[in-house]
Design a protein around this motif. Structure first.
Motif, short mmCIF file in Angstrom:
data_model
loop_
_atom_site.label_atom_id
_atom_site.label_comp_id
_atom_site.label_asym_id
_atom_site.label_seq_id
_atom_site.Cartn_x
_atom_site.Cartn_y
_atom_site.Cartn_z
N ILE A 246 -43.40 41.70 0.57
CA ILE A 246 -41.81 41.65 0.69
C ILE A 246 -40.85 41.86 -0.42
O ILE A 246 -39.69 42.20 0.04
CB ILE A 246 -41.55 40.54 1.61
CG1 ILE A 246 -41.40 39.15 0.69
CG2 ILE A 246 -42.17 40.30 2.92
CD1 ILE A 246 -40.78 37.94 1.18
N LEU A 247 -41.20 41.75 -1.59
CA LEU A 247 -40.68 41.93 -2.76
C LEU A 247 -39.87 43.09 -2.85
O LEU A 247 -38.51 43.20 -3.37
CB LEU A 247 -41.59 41.79 -4.13
CG LEU A 247 -42.14 40.27 -4.22
CD1 LEU A 247 -43.04 40.29 -5.45
CD2 LEU A 247 -41.03 39.35 -4.27
N GLY B 283 -35.58 42.96 -3.27
CA GLY B 283 -35.04 43.65 -4.23
C GLY B 283 -33.76 44.51 -4.06
O GLY B 283 -32.76 44.71 -4.41
N ILE B 284 -34.18 45.27 -2.80
CA ILE B 284 -32.93 46.31 -2.34
C ILE B 284 -31.80 45.48 -1.77
O ILE B 284 -30.89 45.84 -2.09
CB ILE B 284 -33.70 46.91 -1.20
CG1 ILE B 284 -34.62 48.11 -1.82
CG2 ILE B 284 -32.78 47.79 -0.50
CD1 ILE B 284 -35.45 48.98 -0.92
N LYS C 185 -66.03 35.17 15.59
CA LYS C 185 -64.69 34.79 15.87
C LYS C 185 -64.00 35.21 14.54
O LYS C 185 -64.30 34.82 13.40
CB LYS C 185 -64.48 33.16 15.76
CG LYS C 185 -63.21 32.71 15.98
CD LYS C 185 -63.23 31.36 16.45
CE LYS C 185 -61.85 30.87 16.64
NZ LYS C 185 -61.67 29.51 16.99
N GLU C 186 -62.99 35.79 14.55
CA GLU C 186 -62.16 36.67 13.60
C GLU C 186 -61.26 35.52 12.98
O GLU C 186 -60.83 34.57 13.55
CB GLU C 186 -61.12 37.69 14.18
CG GLU C 186 -61.98 39.07 14.61
CD GLU C 186 -60.90 39.80 14.98
OE1 GLU C 186 -59.95 39.78 14.79
OE2 GLU C 186 -61.54 40.88 15.82
N ARG C 187 -61.13 35.34 11.62
CA ARG C 187 -60.59 34.52 10.90
C ARG C 187 -59.27 34.94 10.76
O ARG C 187 -58.75 35.85 10.95
CB ARG C 187 -61.01 34.52 9.70
CG ARG C 187 -62.39 33.80 9.28
CD ARG C 187 -62.64 33.90 7.78
NE ARG C 187 -63.99 33.30 7.50
CZ ARG C 187 -64.79 33.11 6.54
NH1 ARG C 187 -64.22 33.88 5.45
NH2 ARG C 187 -65.70 32.62 6.34
N PHE C 188 -58.25 34.08 10.72
CA PHE C 188 -56.90 34.29 10.84
C PHE C 188 -56.62 34.73 9.50
O PHE C 188 -56.80 34.22 8.05
CB PHE C 188 -56.00 33.24 11.01
CG PHE C 188 -54.59 33.39 10.91
CD1 PHE C 188 -53.88 33.97 11.87
CD2 PHE C 188 -53.76 32.97 9.62
CE1 PHE C 188 -52.51 34.38 11.53
CE2 PHE C 188 -52.40 33.07 9.72
CZ PHE C 188 -51.84 33.77 10.60
N THR C 189 -55.76 36.06 9.40
CA THR C 189 -55.43 37.02 8.24
C THR C 189 -54.10 37.48 8.41
O THR C 189 -53.79 37.86 9.37
CB THR C 189 -56.30 37.87 7.83
OG1 THR C 189 -56.35 38.95 8.99
CG2 THR C 189 -57.57 37.53 7.70
N PRO C 190 -53.09 36.80 7.74
CA PRO C 190 -51.60 37.23 8.15
C PRO C 190 -51.69 38.67 7.65
O PRO C 190 -52.24 39.46 6.81
CB PRO C 190 -50.88 36.55 6.78
CG PRO C 190 -51.91 36.34 5.72
CD PRO C 190 -53.07 35.81 6.38
N SER C 191 -50.63 39.24 8.47
CA SER C 191 -50.55 40.69 8.69
C SER C 191 -49.95 41.26 7.46
O SER C 191 -49.98 42.44 7.06
CB SER C 191 -49.80 41.14 9.80
OG SER C 191 -48.65 40.50 9.99
#
Length: 82
Positions: free
Chosen positions: A18-19, A23-24, A6-12
């Motif tokens: 997002i920094l 910044g832009i 079972k794959e662990r949840f990893t955020p994509s």
């Protein structure tokens, strides 16, 4: 039969990715203020310009100019000569 673990949840996307975009966006919102500051400093010798849109503001500008000789330098009642 092959069972996958079972794959662990990893955020994509990690939070720090997002920094650059953040910044832009912040730079885009700050640009007009910084540009206006520079233009007013070059053109008028002051980093800001008084708003003269309404009649009351024009009258207070003229009053300060007559009383103190400088409409941008705020002075109190001691600036009024008797």
């Amino acid at each position: 039969i092959y069972f996958r673990e079972k794959e662990r949840f990893t955020p994509s996307v990690m939070w720090f990715e997002i920094l650059p975009s953040y910044g832009i966006i912040v730079a885009a919102f700050m640009a007009p203020t910084v540009i206006t500051y520079g233009i007013n400093k070059l053109a008028y010798g002051k980093p800001f310009r008084r708003n003269l849109r309404y009649e009351f503001e024009r009258l207070t500008y003229m009053r300060d100019q007559r009383l103190t000789g400088n409409a941008y330098k705020v002075q109190g009642l001691e600036a009024i000569k008797p």
